[in-house]
Design an enzyme around this catalytic site. Structure first.
Site, mmCIF file in Angstrom:
data_model
loop_
_atom_site.group_PDB
_atom_site.id
_atom_site.type_symbol
_atom_site.label_atom_id
_atom_site.label_comp_id
_atom_site.label_asym_id
_atom_site.label_seq_id
_atom_site.Cartn_x
_atom_site.Cartn_y
_atom_site.Cartn_z
ATOM 1 N N TYR A 49 0.927 -1.197 -0.028
ATOM 2 C CA TYR A 49 0.107 -0.124 0.229
ATOM 3 C C TYR A 49 0.963 1.176 0.001
ATOM 4 O O TYR A 49 0.318 2.454 -0.374
ATOM 5 C CB TYR A 49 -0.928 -0.015 1.098
ATOM 6 C CG TYR A 49 -1.825 -1.360 1.308
ATOM 7 C CD1 TYR A 49 -2.035 -2.133 0.525
ATOM 8 C CD2 TYR A 49 -2.719 -1.176 2.553
ATOM 9 C CE1 TYR A 49 -2.595 -3.068 0.614
ATOM 10 C CE2 TYR A 49 -3.401 -2.525 2.868
ATOM 11 C CZ TYR A 49 -3.472 -3.481 1.956
ATOM 12 O OH TYR A 49 -4.234 -4.516 2.016
ATOM 13 N N LYS A 74 1.966 -6.129 6.231
ATOM 14 C CA LYS A 74 2.018 -7.431 5.512
ATOM 15 C C LYS A 74 3.445 -7.548 4.476
ATOM 16 O O LYS A 74 3.949 -6.508 4.358
ATOM 17 C CB LYS A 74 0.839 -7.677 4.398
ATOM 18 C CG LYS A 74 -0.204 -7.298 5.225
ATOM 19 C CD LYS A 74 -1.627 -7.620 4.299
ATOM 20 C CE LYS A 74 -2.834 -7.172 5.199
ATOM 21 N NZ LYS A 74 -3.274 -5.747 4.724
ATOM 22 N N LEU A 200 -16.808 -4.345 2.416
ATOM 23 C CA LEU A 200 -17.966 -3.500 1.882
ATOM 24 C C LEU A 200 -18.072 -4.008 0.608
ATOM 25 O O LEU A 200 -18.697 -3.212 -0.337
ATOM 26 C CB LEU A 200 -17.757 -2.135 2.180
ATOM 27 C CG LEU A 200 -17.645 -1.754 3.795
ATOM 28 C CD1 LEU A 200 -17.213 -0.189 3.726
ATOM 29 C CD2 LEU A 200 -18.909 -1.742 4.473
ATOM 30 N N SER A 241 -12.387 3.574 4.355
ATOM 31 C CA SER A 241 -13.125 4.936 3.751
ATOM 32 C C SER A 241 -11.911 6.069 4.098
ATOM 33 O O SER A 241 -11.472 6.162 5.191
ATOM 34 C CB SER A 241 -14.565 5.075 4.394
ATOM 35 O OG SER A 241 -14.972 6.190 4.020
ATOM 36 N N ARG A 246 -18.313 8.433 6.807
ATOM 37 C CA ARG A 246 -18.452 6.890 6.407
ATOM 38 C C ARG A 246 -17.579 6.223 7.643
ATOM 39 O O ARG A 246 -17.973 5.042 7.807
ATOM 40 C CB ARG A 246 -17.994 6.543 4.993
ATOM 41 C CG ARG A 246 -18.934 6.935 4.056
ATOM 42 C CD ARG A 246 -18.432 6.698 2.650
ATOM 43 N NE ARG A 246 -19.512 6.947 1.649
ATOM 44 C CZ ARG A 246 -18.994 6.538 0.318
ATOM 45 N NH1 ARG A 246 -17.612 6.271 -0.038
ATOM 46 N NH2 ARG A 246 -20.082 6.737 -0.471
ATOM 47 N N ASN A 250 -19.473 3.449 9.380
ATOM 48 C CA ASN A 250 -18.801 1.885 9.541
ATOM 49 C C ASN A 250 -18.475 1.489 10.970
ATOM 50 O O ASN A 250 -18.495 0.385 11.119
ATOM 51 C CB ASN A 250 -17.603 1.708 8.585
ATOM 52 C CG ASN A 250 -18.123 2.087 7.195
ATOM 53 O OD1 ASN A 250 -19.163 2.175 6.716
ATOM 54 N ND2 ASN A 250 -17.017 2.402 6.233
HETATM 55 N N1 LIG Z 1 -4.815 -8.867 2.085
HETATM 56 C C1 LIG Z 1 -5.016 -8.368 1.011
HETATM 57 O O1 LIG Z 1 -4.792 -8.948 0.059
HETATM 58 C C2 LIG Z 1 -6.157 -7.264 1.039
HETATM 59 C C3 LIG Z 1 -6.830 -7.078 -0.105
HETATM 60 C C4 LIG Z 1 -7.814 -6.088 -0.082
HETATM 61 C C5 LIG Z 1 -8.108 -5.246 0.949
HETATM 62 N N2 LIG Z 1 -7.400 -5.399 2.082
HETATM 63 C C6 LIG Z 1 -7.253 -4.873 3.299
HETATM 64 O O2 LIG Z 1 -8.836 -4.620 3.422
HETATM 65 C C7 LIG Z 1 -9.298 -3.128 3.373
HETATM 66 C C8 LIG Z 1 -10.830 -3.113 2.881
HETATM 67 O O3 LIG Z 1 -10.964 -3.422 1.740
HETATM 68 P P1 LIG Z 1 -11.190 -2.568 0.556
HETATM 69 O O4 LIG Z 1 -10.455 -1.120 0.526
HETATM 70 O O5 LIG Z 1 -10.607 -3.437 -0.534
HETATM 71 O O6 LIG Z 1 -12.724 -2.532 0.104
HETATM 72 P P2 LIG Z 1 -14.114 -2.074 1.233
HETATM 73 O O7 LIG Z 1 -13.562 -1.495 2.340
HETATM 74 O O8 LIG Z 1 -14.987 -3.122 0.981
HETATM 75 O O9 LIG Z 1 -14.552 -0.938 0.333
HETATM 76 C C9 LIG Z 1 -14.178 0.498 0.406
HETATM 77 C C10 LIG Z 1 -14.891 1.135 -0.769
HETATM 78 O O10 LIG Z 1 -16.074 1.393 0.030
HETATM 79 C C11 LIG Z 1 -16.699 2.840 0.118
HETATM 80 N N3 LIG Z 1 -17.050 2.878 1.409
HETATM 81 C C12 LIG Z 1 -16.602 2.997 2.473
HETATM 82 N N4 LIG Z 1 -17.473 3.109 3.626
HETATM 83 C C13 LIG Z 1 -18.643 3.173 2.811
HETATM 84 C C14 LIG Z 1 -20.023 3.244 3.277
HETATM 85 N N5 LIG Z 1 -20.141 3.468 4.442
HETATM 86 N N6 LIG Z 1 -20.865 3.351 2.235
HETATM 87 C C15 LIG Z 1 -20.628 3.436 1.008
HETATM 88 N N7 LIG Z 1 -19.400 3.194 0.333
HETATM 89 C C16 LIG Z 1 -18.508 3.183 1.335
HETATM 90 C C17 LIG Z 1 -15.083 3.495 -0.057
HETATM 91 O O11 LIG Z 1 -15.136 4.842 -0.535
HETATM 92 P P3 LIG Z 1 -14.481 6.024 0.347
HETATM 93 O O12 LIG Z 1 -13.075 5.695 0.744
HETATM 94 O O13 LIG Z 1 -14.590 7.089 -0.664
HETATM 95 O O14 LIG Z 1 -15.440 6.033 1.500
HETATM 96 C C18 LIG Z 1 -14.344 2.471 -1.012
HETATM 97 O O15 LIG Z 1 -14.609 3.080 -1.966
HETATM 98 C C19 LIG Z 1 -8.177 -2.481 2.592
HETATM 99 O O16 LIG Z 1 -8.087 -1.065 2.931
HETATM 100 C C20 LIG Z 1 -7.047 -3.211 3.107
HETATM 101 O O17 LIG Z 1 -6.807 -2.836 4.564
HETATM 102 C C21 LIG Z 1 -6.604 -6.310 1.983
#
Ligand SMILES: NC(=O)c1ccc[n+]([C@@H]2O[C@H](COP(=O)([O-])OP(=O)(O)OC[C@H]3O[C@@H](n4cnc5c(N)ncnc54)[C@H](OP(=O)(O)O)[C@@H]3O)[C@@H](O)[C@H]2O)c1
Length: 283
Positions: A49, A74, A200, A241, A246, A250
């Site tokens: 990241y 990681k 999400l 987020s 948010r 959340n």
């Molecule tokens: N180990 C791995 O391989 C791996 C892979 C992916 C992710 N991760 C970890 O998991 C975390 C979360 O996963 P992610 O970032 O992929 O996706 P996520 O948390 O499922 O979704 C993030 C998205 O949802 C939006 N969002 C957030 N809160 C919201 C709400 N209340 N209502 C509507 N939309 C909302 C965010 O936009 P805004 O920012 O504009 O609010 C962003 O576009 C990552 O940041 C990372 O730390 C790990």
């Protein structure tokens, strides 16, 4: 957010985390500081990241006692084996500017058995040196997990109980469209705490009729329904987020409970990955 789950080490993991994937390094100090101000005490970063330094900076500047914030990073996802993981871990620690990392995960299972076991040995060494408190894996399939568990058992038998270490935490993409029951069952059987990333569904399902109906029924948002599903499954969700409202939304998921019937309606049986799926790796 005050609640935490015990790990197989003597430490505990706050059951809601703040994820920082795709948070630009220059923005990360501000967003992580905001998340800490809102009340998150669990930050999930990674070498990939490119914001480990920013996360560490925000944690150090928060004025919060170091013990009260759980910080995860990681290994580099494309580097495997003992030497590369030692180097990757040391770089993560150094960039964070922290005395220790709470949890370090092998980010992917790539690199074959030698790469995976070599990486694990590197984490064990860092743990023994007190540089990391708990260790685990991310994106590993059941076949990878079992291979490591077999190595741990063999090592314990040869060199003494505990010498092979313990997989304390595993992290996978998990949500109602990707429940990964094979993996979560394996983890439940082996005392591995499951973290749910992209809980999400990366914002892709917010208008799904199933979710919208539940949101209306409970007077909550679709995001809150998804996070509540995750927590009630016993997972530790890591929503991301960049918006303060948010971040608060959340985190506001501890005043309601989805009924058993409604939890059932969220069993979609689908296998929809949104980002990548290293669990299927056969190296
Ligand atoms: N180990 C791995 O391989 C791996 C892979 C992916 C992710 N991760 C970890 O998991 C975390 C979360 O996963 P992610 O970032 O992929 O996706 P996520 O948390 O499922 O979704 C993030 C998205 O949802 C939006 N969002 C957030 N809160 C919201 C709400 N209340 N209502 C509507 N939309 C909302 C965010 O936009 P805004 O920012 O504009 O609010 C962003 O576009 C990552 O940041 C990372 O730390 C790990």
């Amino acid at each position: 957010m005050a609640t935490a789950v015990p790990l197989s080490t003597k430490y505990t993991l706050p059951i809601l985390g703040y994820g920082v994937l795709q948070v630009a390094p220059e923005k990360a100090p501000e967003f992580v500081a905001k998340a800490l101000e809102v009340g998150y005490r669990h930050i999930d970063s990674a070498t990939m990241y490119q914001n480990e330094a920013a996360c560490g900076e925000a944690i150090r500047a928060s004025g919060l006692p170091r013990e009260s914030v759980f910080y995860t990073s990681k290994s580099p996802p494309d580097q495997h084996g003992y030497d590369a993981t030692v180097k990757g871990f040391e770089a993560s620690l150094q960039k964070s500017g922290l005395d220790y990392i709470d949890l370090y995960l092998l980010h992917t299972p790539f690199g074959g058995k030698e790469g995976r076991i070599g990486g694990w040995k590197a984490l064990l060494e860092a743990q023994r040196a007190g540089k990391v408190r708990s260790i685990g894996v991310s994106n590993w399939g059941v076949h990878h997990l079992q291979e490591l568990e077999d190595w741990i058992q063999e090592t314990d038998a040869k060199e003494g109980k505990g010498t092979g270490g313990k997989i304390s935490v595993g992290q996978w993409e998990i949500h109602p469209w990707l429940a990964r029951k094979d993996i979560t069952d394996w983890c439940a059987k082996h005392g591995v705490v499951v973290e749910a990333y992209s809980p999400l569904v990366r914002g892709l399902k917010m208008h799904d009729p199933l979710l919208k109906a539940l949101a209306e029924k409970y007077g909550k948002s679709p995001a809150q329904i998804l996070l509540r599903w995750s927590v009630q499954q016993g997972f530790v969700p890591l929503p991301k987020s960049e918006k303060e409202n948010r971040m608060r939304e959340n985190a506001d998921i501890f005043d309601f409970e989805l009924s058993a019937d409604d939890m059932k309606t969220l069993e979609t049986g689908k296998y929809e990955t949104t980002i990548w799926d290293p669990t299927t790796d056969t190296s």
